[in-house]
Design a protein around this motif. Structure first.
Motif, PDB file in Angstrom:
ATOM      1  N   PHE A  99       0.734  -1.216   0.074  1.00 42.23           N
ATOM      2  CA  PHE A  99       0.073   0.039   0.026  1.00 42.23           C
ATOM      3  C   PHE A  99       0.920   1.418  -0.017  1.00 42.23           C
ATOM      4  O   PHE A  99       1.948   1.317   0.485  1.00 42.23           O
ATOM      5  CB  PHE A  99      -0.804   0.117   1.267  1.00 42.23           C
ATOM      6  N   HIS A 100       0.335   2.400  -0.582  1.00 37.18           N
ATOM      7  CA  HIS A 100       0.769   3.674  -0.477  1.00 37.18           C
ATOM      8  C   HIS A 100       0.349   4.311   0.659  1.00 37.18           C
ATOM      9  O   HIS A 100      -0.979   4.448   0.903  1.00 37.18           O
ATOM     10  CB  HIS A 100       0.434   4.460  -1.724  1.00 37.18           C
ATOM     11  N   PRO A 101       1.299   4.708   1.787  1.00 39.72           N
ATOM     12  CA  PRO A 101       0.699   5.381   2.806  1.00 39.72           C
ATOM     13  C   PRO A 101      -0.077   6.656   2.752  1.00 39.72           C
ATOM     14  O   PRO A 101      -1.077   6.909   3.753  1.00 39.72           O
ATOM     15  CB  PRO A 101       1.928   5.745   3.572  1.00 39.72           C
ATOM     16  N   GLY A 102       0.006   7.436   1.744  1.00 40.73           N
ATOM     17  CA  GLY A 102      -0.814   8.466   1.582  1.00 40.73           C
ATOM     18  C   GLY A 102      -0.092   9.823   1.447  1.00 40.73           C
ATOM     19  O   GLY A 102       1.229   9.906   1.154  1.00 40.73           O
ATOM     20  N   SER A 103      -0.927  10.765   1.634  1.00 35.90           N
ATOM     21  CA  SER A 103      -0.135  12.285   1.738  1.00 35.90           C
ATOM     22  C   SER A 103      -0.429  13.051   2.892  1.00 35.90           C
ATOM     23  O   SER A 103      -1.544  12.959   3.375  1.00 35.90           O
ATOM     24  CB  SER A 103      -0.592  13.184   0.605  1.00 35.90           C
ATOM     25  N   HIS A 104       0.629  13.966   3.432  1.00 34.14           N
ATOM     26  CA  HIS A 104       0.349  14.698   4.619  1.00 34.14           C
ATOM     27  C   HIS A 104      -0.448  15.975   3.947  1.00 34.14           C
ATOM     28  O   HIS A 104      -0.627  16.863   4.898  1.00 34.14           O
ATOM     29  CB  HIS A 104       1.531  14.957   5.421  1.00 34.14           C
ATOM     30  N   ARG A 133       2.667 -10.147   5.063  1.00 36.51           N
ATOM     31  CA  ARG A 133       3.290  -8.797   5.589  1.00 36.51           C
ATOM     32  C   ARG A 133       2.363  -7.857   4.879  1.00 36.51           C
ATOM     33  O   ARG A 133       2.067  -7.787   3.761  1.00 36.51           O
ATOM     34  CB  ARG A 133       4.585  -8.898   5.110  1.00 36.51           C
ATOM     35  N   LEU A 134       2.467  -6.814   5.694  1.00 37.84           N
ATOM     36  CA  LEU A 134       1.772  -5.343   5.186  1.00 37.84           C
ATOM     37  C   LEU A 134       3.108  -4.588   4.588  1.00 37.84           C
ATOM     38  O   LEU A 134       3.943  -4.326   5.566  1.00 37.84           O
ATOM     39  CB  LEU A 134       1.060  -4.693   6.381  1.00 37.84           C
ATOM     40  N   LEU A 135       3.152  -4.340   3.505  1.00 37.73           N
ATOM     41  CA  LEU A 135       4.442  -3.904   2.717  1.00 37.73           C
ATOM     42  C   LEU A 135       4.145  -2.144   2.292  1.00 37.73           C
ATOM     43  O   LEU A 135       3.144  -1.911   1.657  1.00 37.73           O
ATOM     44  CB  LEU A 135       4.749  -4.531   1.674  1.00 37.73           C
ATOM     45  N   VAL A 136       4.875  -1.400   3.084  1.00 40.54           N
ATOM     46  CA  VAL A 136       4.846   0.201   2.754  1.00 40.54           C
ATOM     47  C   VAL A 136       5.679   0.373   1.458  1.00 40.54           C
ATOM     48  O   VAL A 136       6.809   0.036   1.292  1.00 40.54           O
ATOM     49  CB  VAL A 136       5.441   0.797   4.030  1.00 40.54           C
TER      50      VAL A 136
END
Ligand SMILES: [Zn+2]
Length: 275
Positions: A99-104, A133-136
């Motif tokens: 997953f893409h963590p996102g944007s601040h 596993r959850l992969l950043v």
């Protein structure tokens, strides 16, 4: 791999292009719609996968996820969606969820780190047991994207503090955020940074993509291997490093007809690996 017509079709599509590992978007990437997996479909997938000789299946979460969002509702949907993906991964015995963590959104990385890490911990706590596993994934760095450097990815992974959290290294995103992987010294510097800051034990997957944009452009624009700014040499050098060979590589390239990776791209990568 496309999985239209059911997740089991991803296995057929992978075998048709000579792939050994697959990544799927089991649901449309721009919608929150959860996957309804009927027992019969799941069993068909598991039987096909077992007979296929494939050696890994990674799920890619939807692009809407933003664990750094100031909006409570979006954060909640993001966590719920990732938990759902971990459930799907467990039921398919898949290897990971990328997953893409996102944007601040301009607030700055430091101000969202604790929230992102807490959200990842919540996802892990609510996930069923399983191998996944959850992969950043590292980002290309546009628009306040979280995870634009190995430093940021490392801080997220450290703060999340779970063995079930790993990293997906996207070569195009790394190049766009300034890691020059076109020659031996650039690759050595990049991988040594990765080793020192994140550690290769955290690397779960490589997204192998050439770059349609220049070094440091911060633009997320994938190109076919050998047709972008990184070029065949860059991939040959990356594939020559034993630390990079321990994990699966998946292609997210447009393909010759913009229908995704094809047999040519898979064999080119294999040739560059010296296989
Ligand atoms: Zn990627």
């Amino acid at each position: 791999m496309a999985a239209r017509g059911g997740i089991h079709t991803a296995v057929d599509n992978a075998l048709a292009i000579g792939a050994e590992v697959i990544q799927t978007h089991p649901t449309p990437a721009q919608m929150w719609r959860p996957l309804r997996l009927e027992d019969a479909e799941r069993e068909l997938y598991l039987a096909k996968y077992a007979a296929s000789g494939l050696r890994g299946h990674y799920l890619h979460a939807v692009y809407l996820i933003n664990l750094a969002s100031p909006k409570e509702a979006l954060l909640h949907s993001s966590v719920t969606s990732l938990v759902h993906y971990m459930e799907v991964a467990a039921s398919l015995d898949a290897d990971g969820v990328v997953f893409h963590p996102g944007s601040h959104l301009g607030a700055g990385f430091d101000s969202v780190l604790a929230q992102v890490a807490a959200a990842i911990r919540e996802v892990i706590d609510r996930s069923p047991p399983g191998r996944a596993r959850l992969l950043v994934e590292n980002s290309a760095g546009s628009g306040g994207c979280v995870g634009r450097s190995f430093e940021e990815v490392a801080r997220i992974v450290e703060a999340a503090a779970s063995d079930r959290v790993g990293v997906c290294l996207d070569t195009q995103h790394a190049f766009a955020s300034g890691y020059d992987v076109r020659d031996p010294s650039g690759v050595a510097r990049t991988l040594d940074d990765f080793s020192r800051l994140i550690g290769f034990q955290r690397l779960g997957l490589v997204h192998a993509n050439d770059s349609a944009r220049a070094l440091g452009s911060n633009a997320d624009r994938h190109a076919n291997i050998g047709e972008g700014e990184i070029g065949e040499d860059g991939f040959r050098i990356l594939l020559g490093d034993p630390r990079m060979r321990r994990v699966p590589w998946v292609l997210e390239v447009p393909g010759p007809e913009r229908k995704g990776p094809d047999r040519e791209q898979v064999s080119l990568l294999r040739r560059l690996a010296g296989a």
